[in-house]
Design a protein around this motif. Structure first.
Motif, short mmCIF file in Angstrom:
data_model
loop_
_atom_site.label_atom_id
_atom_site.label_comp_id
_atom_site.label_asym_id
_atom_site.label_seq_id
_atom_site.Cartn_x
_atom_site.Cartn_y
_atom_site.Cartn_z
N ILE A 25 7.24 6.63 4.43
CA ILE A 25 6.39 5.57 5.00
C ILE A 25 4.99 6.11 5.27
O ILE A 25 3.99 5.44 5.01
CB ILE A 25 7.02 5.04 6.30
CG1 ILE A 25 8.34 4.31 5.99
CG2 ILE A 25 6.05 4.09 7.02
CD1 ILE A 25 9.10 3.87 7.22
N THR A 26 4.92 7.34 5.77
CA THR A 26 3.63 7.97 6.05
C THR A 26 2.80 8.13 4.78
O THR A 26 1.58 7.92 4.78
CB THR A 26 3.84 9.34 6.72
OG1 THR A 26 4.53 9.16 7.96
CG2 THR A 26 2.51 10.03 6.99
N VAL A 28 2.85 6.25 2.17
CA VAL A 28 2.32 4.92 1.81
C VAL A 28 1.13 4.56 2.70
O VAL A 28 0.12 4.00 2.23
CB VAL A 28 3.43 3.85 1.93
CG1 VAL A 28 2.85 2.45 1.73
CG2 VAL A 28 4.54 4.11 0.92
N LEU A 29 1.23 4.89 3.98
CA LEU A 29 0.16 4.57 4.93
C LEU A 29 -1.14 5.29 4.59
O LEU A 29 -2.22 4.84 4.99
CB LEU A 29 0.60 4.93 6.35
CG LEU A 29 1.74 4.08 6.94
CD1 LEU A 29 2.13 4.60 8.32
CD2 LEU A 29 1.32 2.62 7.02
N TYR A 30 -1.04 6.39 3.86
CA TYR A 30 -2.25 7.13 3.46
C TYR A 30 -3.18 6.24 2.62
O TYR A 30 -4.40 6.34 2.69
CB TYR A 30 -1.84 8.37 2.66
CG TYR A 30 -3.01 9.16 2.12
CD1 TYR A 30 -3.71 10.06 2.94
CD2 TYR A 30 -3.42 9.00 0.80
CE1 TYR A 30 -4.80 10.78 2.44
CE2 TYR A 30 -4.49 9.72 0.29
CZ TYR A 30 -5.17 10.61 1.12
OH TYR A 30 -6.24 11.32 0.63
N VAL A 32 -3.20 2.97 2.90
CA VAL A 32 -3.45 1.72 3.64
C VAL A 32 -4.59 1.87 4.63
O VAL A 32 -5.61 1.17 4.56
CB VAL A 32 -2.17 1.26 4.36
CG1 VAL A 32 -2.44 -0.01 5.18
CG2 VAL A 32 -1.05 1.01 3.36
N TRP A 33 -4.43 2.83 5.56
CA TRP A 33 -5.44 3.02 6.61
C TRP A 33 -5.23 4.39 7.22
O TRP A 33 -4.12 4.73 7.66
CB TRP A 33 -5.30 1.92 7.67
CG TRP A 33 -6.44 1.84 8.64
CD1 TRP A 33 -7.74 2.08 8.39
CD2 TRP A 33 -6.35 1.45 10.01
NE1 TRP A 33 -8.50 1.88 9.51
CE2 TRP A 33 -7.68 1.48 10.53
CE3 TRP A 33 -5.30 1.05 10.84
CZ2 TRP A 33 -7.96 1.16 11.85
CZ3 TRP A 33 -5.59 0.72 12.16
CH2 TRP A 33 -6.90 0.77 12.65
N MET A 34 -6.27 5.20 7.27
CA MET A 34 -6.15 6.59 7.70
C MET A 34 -5.58 6.74 9.12
O MET A 34 -4.73 7.60 9.36
CB MET A 34 -7.50 7.30 7.59
CG MET A 34 -7.42 8.80 7.88
SD MET A 34 -6.21 9.69 6.84
CE MET A 34 -6.95 9.49 5.22
N LEU A 36 -3.43 4.91 10.63
CA LEU A 36 -1.98 4.70 10.54
C LEU A 36 -1.30 5.90 9.89
O LEU A 36 -0.18 6.28 10.26
CB LEU A 36 -1.67 3.43 9.75
CG LEU A 36 -1.93 2.10 10.46
CD1 LEU A 36 -1.61 0.93 9.54
CD2 LEU A 36 -1.08 2.01 11.75
N PHE A 37 -1.97 6.47 8.90
CA PHE A 37 -1.42 7.66 8.25
C PHE A 37 -1.27 8.80 9.25
O PHE A 37 -0.23 9.47 9.29
CB PHE A 37 -2.34 8.09 7.11
CG PHE A 37 -2.03 9.46 6.57
CD1 PHE A 37 -0.91 9.67 5.78
CD2 PHE A 37 -2.87 10.53 6.86
CE1 PHE A 37 -0.61 10.94 5.28
CE2 PHE A 37 -2.58 11.80 6.37
CZ PHE A 37 -1.46 12.01 5.58
N GLY A 40 1.55 8.18 11.44
CA GLY A 40 2.79 8.46 10.71
C GLY A 40 3.12 9.93 10.68
O GLY A 40 4.28 10.33 10.78
N THR A 44 6.49 11.55 12.16
CA THR A 44 7.36 12.36 11.29
C THR A 44 7.63 13.72 11.90
O THR A 44 8.77 14.22 11.88
CB THR A 44 6.72 12.52 9.90
OG1 THR A 44 6.49 11.23 9.32
CG2 THR A 44 7.62 13.32 8.98
#
Length: 230
Positions: A25-26, A28-30, A32-34, A36-37, A40, A44
């Motif tokens: 998931i992390t 994918v978030l990379y 999307v929006w830093m 959120l990454f 994540g 993790t």
């Protein structure tokens, strides 16, 4: 001292799929929006830390009852044990160790012996630090009988966040003192029922370490805890 051994603590195999899910998931978030990454990444790392399974130095003195969990001693009281444990209907001293989401959640056998009872109950998910959690929450009851015929009851209790109790043993299994017998995801409590007449050697508010902290001494049952709060 090897700092790598302190930072890179081994992870229990039960946590591998969760860390893999969080890591995926992390990733994918990379894209999307830093922010959120980065969040994540933190989650993790926390998940890995939650499922850590550090090496413990198990006391080898005969007759010791060890803490089955990391956490804080939240309750010490005399209560009638659950019928699931097969320990009779007379009050016994119960020592409760509460684990928050930052504690190591691998559970270890308080004594060596044969598992005589394993009983699982569905239930509620109340705050595990509450007294009524022992009766109403989802739980797994285990009784271990030592070579001397002494029986110790251990109950894994789910909490507000915990939604899965994992038990690695079954009736008839042989356990060594300090050996891993289960874990709970995520945040919970362990109750230990001491034999009649055995005094606890811990106090409410004390930090306990699974497989290392001594809860009681079966060879010297009336021995009292020596210490003062600071």
């Amino acid at each position: 001292m090897n700092m790598l051994k302190i930072v890179a603590v081994p992870m229990h195999k039960e946590g591998r799929k969760f860390v893999a899910i969080f890591a995926a998931i992390t990733a994918v978030l990379y894209f999307v929006w830093m922010p959120l990454f980065l969040l994540g990444v933190v989650v993790t790392v926390w998940c890995y830390y939650f499922f850590r399974d550090p090496v413990r130095v198990i006391p080898q003195q005969q007759g010791l009852v060890l803490s089955p969990a990391d956490g804080i001693v939240s309750l010490i009281e005399d209560v009638i044990p659950s019928p699931d444990l097969g320990l009779g209907d007379a009050p016994l001293t119960r020592v409760s160790v509460f684990m928050n989401v930052f504690n190591c959640h691998v559970n270890r056998a308080p004594v060596a012996g044969k598992v005589t009872h394993v009983v699982y109950h569905h239930g509620k998910f109340l705050n595990a630090s509450l007294d009524k959690a022992s009766e109403h929450n989802e739980r797994n009851s285990i009784t271990i009988e030592t070579d001397e015929g002494v029986r110790i009851g251990v109950v894994q209790i789910a909490g507000l966040v915990a939604r899965r109790i994992v038990c690695f043993v079954q009736t008839g299994s042989m356990l060594g003192v300090g050996h891993r017998f289960g874990l709970i995801r995520f945040g919970s409590r362990l109750d230990v029922y001491l034999p009649k007449g055995v005094s606890p050697l811990v106090a409410v508010g004390q930090t306990a370490v699974a497989g290392e902290t001594v809860l009681a001494d079966l060879k010297d049952p009336t021995r009292q805890r020596v210490g003062v709060p600071e």
